[in-house]
Design an enzyme around this catalytic site. Structure first.
Site, mmCIF file in Angstrom:
data_model
loop_
_atom_site.group_PDB
_atom_site.id
_atom_site.type_symbol
_atom_site.label_atom_id
_atom_site.label_comp_id
_atom_site.label_asym_id
_atom_site.label_seq_id
_atom_site.Cartn_x
_atom_site.Cartn_y
_atom_site.Cartn_z
ATOM 1 N N HIS A 79 17.627 41.404 56.361
ATOM 2 C CA HIS A 79 18.057 40.723 55.144
ATOM 3 C C HIS A 79 18.528 41.719 54.083
ATOM 4 O O HIS A 79 18.118 42.882 54.076
ATOM 5 C CB HIS A 79 16.933 39.864 54.597
ATOM 6 C CG HIS A 79 16.632 38.668 55.452
ATOM 7 N ND1 HIS A 79 15.753 37.691 55.071
ATOM 8 C CD2 HIS A 79 17.114 38.287 56.657
ATOM 9 C CE1 HIS A 79 15.700 36.762 56.006
ATOM 10 N NE2 HIS A 79 16.508 37.101 56.984
ATOM 11 N N GLU A 81 17.827 41.939 50.907
ATOM 12 C CA GLU A 81 16.735 42.461 50.081
ATOM 13 C C GLU A 81 15.990 43.568 50.822
ATOM 14 O O GLU A 81 15.637 44.594 50.243
ATOM 15 C CB GLU A 81 15.734 41.345 49.741
ATOM 16 C CG GLU A 81 16.347 40.137 49.072
ATOM 17 C CD GLU A 81 16.745 39.040 50.057
ATOM 18 O OE1 GLU A 81 16.561 37.862 49.714
ATOM 19 O OE2 GLU A 81 17.251 39.348 51.149
ATOM 20 N N CYS A 107 13.666 34.812 51.032
ATOM 21 C CA CYS A 107 12.783 34.053 51.914
ATOM 22 C C CYS A 107 11.359 34.578 51.736
ATOM 23 O O CYS A 107 11.126 35.557 51.023
ATOM 24 C CB CYS A 107 13.242 34.200 53.360
ATOM 25 S SG CYS A 107 12.969 35.862 54.045
ATOM 26 N N CYS A 110 10.950 38.310 52.740
ATOM 27 C CA CYS A 110 11.463 39.214 51.702
ATOM 28 C C CYS A 110 10.593 39.171 50.450
ATOM 29 O O CYS A 110 10.398 40.198 49.799
ATOM 30 C CB CYS A 110 12.911 38.867 51.371
ATOM 31 S SG CYS A 110 14.043 39.276 52.720
#
Length: 158
Positions: A79, A81, A107, A110
């Site tokens: 991801h 992040e 999410c 993260c």
């Protein structure tokens, strides 16, 4: 005279620029990690280094008909992040008290990384259907702010 963007608009635009590098077939996400109005790192979602991109091998989540917001671990991508936090670590930049600008709400996976990275505030341009992420950020006292990067309008989600 042209109006200068706020710091928040400026960094959110950087997150959107980072998202243009995404190799995800489902959702292009970008992130910018900032401390004291200085860019620390950026990230976008895509396959790990030296791994084929989803455009080459297909989307595992799509192949398995996994809905958005569920079973995040069933994805070959890292991801945005996560990549921003990883790049800060690789380059020796502390994330403590930093702010994260992200095109989409993190999410729950993260969110846990954001909490442990001691990031204090997260700005997002779009929400995401993950109530656990919101709960975790709330419990950790991390601000989650919805930011319209064009107008600069903000509304606190957590």
């Amino acid at each position: 005279m042209k109006k200068r963007p706020s710091w928040q608009q400026y960094f959110m635009r950087m997150a959107f620029l980072a998202s243009t590098r995404s190799t995800c077939l489902r959702r292009a996400v970008g992130a910018a990690l900032v401390r004291d109005n200085q860019l620390i790192s950026t990230g976008y979602n895509g396959s790990p280094k030296l791994s084929p991109h989803c455009a080459e091998v297909g989307c595992l989540r799509a192949q398995q008909h996994i809905p958005s917001g569920e079973k995040h671990e069933l994805c070959r991508g890292v991801h945005a992040e996560q990549n921003a936090i990883i790049q800060a670590a690789i380059n020796g930049s502390s994330t403590r008290n930093a702010e994260l600008y992200c095109t989409h709400q993190p999410c729950s996976i993260c969110a846990r990384m954001i909490i442990n990275a001691e990031i204090k505030r997260v700005y997002v341009a779009q929400s995401y259907p993950d109530e656990l992420a919101i709960q975790l950020l709330r419990e950790a006292g991390i601000e989650l702010i919805l930011l319209d990067h064009e107008s600069g309008e903000q509304s606190r989600l957590v």
